[in-house]
Design an enzyme around this catalytic site. Structure first.
Site, mmCIF file in Angstrom:
data_model
loop_
_atom_site.group_PDB
_atom_site.id
_atom_site.type_symbol
_atom_site.label_atom_id
_atom_site.label_comp_id
_atom_site.label_asym_id
_atom_site.label_seq_id
_atom_site.Cartn_x
_atom_site.Cartn_y
_atom_site.Cartn_z
ATOM 1 N N HIS A 37 -2.387 -20.446 -2.383
ATOM 2 C CA HIS A 37 -1.195 -19.877 -1.739
ATOM 3 C C HIS A 37 -1.443 -19.621 -0.251
ATOM 4 C CE1 HIS A 37 1.426 -19.095 -5.242
ATOM 5 N NE2 HIS A 37 0.273 -19.121 -5.896
ATOM 6 N N GLU A 73 0.773 -19.487 1.982
ATOM 7 C CA GLU A 73 1.914 -18.756 2.554
ATOM 8 C C GLU A 73 1.675 -17.245 2.604
ATOM 9 O OE1 GLU A 73 2.415 -17.851 -1.672
ATOM 10 O OE2 GLU A 73 1.775 -19.659 -0.587
ATOM 11 N N CYS A 131 1.175 -24.567 -5.239
ATOM 12 C CA CYS A 131 1.003 -24.033 -6.592
ATOM 13 C C CYS A 131 1.897 -24.753 -7.612
ATOM 14 C CB CYS A 131 1.209 -22.525 -6.612
ATOM 15 S SG CYS A 131 0.508 -21.744 -8.086
#
Length: 254
Positions: free
Chosen positions: A221, A223, A112
């Site tokens: 994202h 994660e 990001c």
């Protein structure tokens, strides 16, 4: 052999009367559980940061997302929305760190804001408000939604055939990703290779052409709840293996 050490540059935030250096737990968790590496938070000290000292012990670098935007003046534009958060201390830390890490061929994973930072560090530019660009979708999340909805898959991306990302994900040619960003790539820096595009043509992933090893940046994202997403686990697993390979090649005397 010890776990590979992954540098995670911090954001600088003002909480009350004090400045803090911080990173969200989800990124550190993804490095630990997804990549099998030890995250090491690097303070946003800008020109005072001793890059040589931290890179001497690092086996990889991961750049996180953040609510703040990369300073538009770093790619030759005026800031169009000064009401949006900025983080000059992080900019002054990450951009030289990126260039130094790539020179050393350290494994690099950028997410990001980190994805945008690498592009700017190497000479590219950003759309300061993707949703205002004709023909582009609104890639922002609804901040009033619960987190599970904000991070839910929001749109499709198409992967470049036989690209690094496609091969890493087992030959997939498209996937659904979450979308929580207002800025995006306008001019891709020289030496970056597109790995995935959104349906509106916005670059969603790229690799660094000159990198001998792992150097991948993604706009979404991975994660988020990494252990529940097989694609994200593959991505972080490949990054972690690259860090272990780097550690084995460069730390044999330790």
């Amino acid at each position: 052999m010890r776990h590979p050490i992954v540098l995670v540059p911090a954001c600088q935030r003002q909480l009350g009367s004090h400045a803090w250096h911080m990173a969200q737990d989800k990124y550190l968790h993804a490095v630990l559980r997804g990549a099998g590496c030890m995250p090491l938070l690097m303070p946003a000290l800008g020109a005072e940061a001793d890059l040589e000292a931290v890179l001497r012990i690092a086996d990889g670098v991961m750049l996180t997302g953040s609510a703040s935007n990369v300073d538009a003046r770093l790619y030759g534009e005026e800031i169009l929305h000064p009401d949006l958060p900025q983080d000059p201390a992080r900019d002054a830390t990450t951009l030289p760190l990126i260039r130094a890490a790539l020179t050393l061929q350290l494994p690099l994973l950028a997410i990001c804001r980190g994805f945008q930072e690498v592009n700017v560090a190497l000479g590219g530019s950003l759309h300061q408000a993707v949703q205002a660009v004709p023909g582009m979708m609104d890639h922002r999340e609804n901040v009033l939604d619960p987190l599970a909805r904000q991070y839910a898959p929001a749109h499709r991306i198409k992967l470049m055939p036989d690209g690094v990302l496609s091969r890493l994900l087992g030959g997939e040619n498209e996937m659904m990703v979450n979308s929580l960003h207002g800025q995006g790539i306008a001019r891709l820096a020289d030496g970056l290779l597109v790995e995935a595009l959104a349906d509106d043509g916005l670059v969603e992933a790229y690799t660094v052409a000159s990198a001998a090893g792992f150097a991948l940046a993604v706009q979404w994202h991975p994660e988020w709840q990494v252990e529940d997403n097989p694609q994200s686990m593959r991505l972080f697993g490949a990054f972690g293996q690259a860090c272990r390979d780097y550690q084995e090649q460069h730390r044999k005397t330790e």
